[in-house]
Write a protein that holds these residues in place. Structure first.
Motif: not given
Length: 135
Positions: A7-17, A68-70, A93-96, A113-117
């Motif tokens: 499986i090929r997965v692109v992991v990305a951090k979009p935006g200004l975070d 916060g731009a999710h 995805g995940g995050g706050i 969506i995966f949340t903290p924890g």
């Protein structure tokens, strides 16, 4: 037409975070589970992320968003995938991300969506069970 190979997965951090530790942990967990992972680095635009996913023939895009731009960023990635006829690439995805925003994001097409924890095992297991699933 069967697809072989990992499986090929692109992991990305979009935006200004600017915080990418979690994304790197997930990228490594996916890689250690036998997947091919393309980590795009910080401050990626949705266009850059979709371009990378298409160029790399990715099966999925994992977005990490803490800014916060999710609601804007997930939707933009989904729209670009549709515009490029690449809706077969699953987006998770995940995050706050507030609980109240999760159902609307899923209704718009975000697969999970995966949340903290969330554990790395739960994320790896979800990708294995939900990416490249036969129709």
């Amino acid at each position: 037409m069967g697809v072989s190979g990992p499986i090929r997965v692109v992991v990305a951090k979009p935006g200004l975070d600017g915080h990418d530790r979690g994304a790197k942990v997930i990228a490594r967990a996916l890689r250690d589970a036998g997947m091919e992972v393309i980590y795009t680095g910080l401050h990626q635009t949705p266009e850059q992320i979709v371009d990378t996913a298409i160029q790399e023939d990715a099966d999925a895009i994992g977005l990490s968003i803490l800014s916060g731009a999710h609601n804007t960023l997930f939707v933009k990635v989904l729209e670009l995938l549709k515009d490029r006829d690449a809706e077969d690439i699953k987006v998770f995805g995940g995050g706050i991300i507030p609980e109240a925003d999760i159902a609307p994001l899923k209704e718009k097409g975000v697969a999970e969506i995966f949340t903290p924890g969330a554990t790395t095992t739960s994320i790896v297991d979800w990708v294995n069970a939900n990416v490249r699933v036969a129709a």
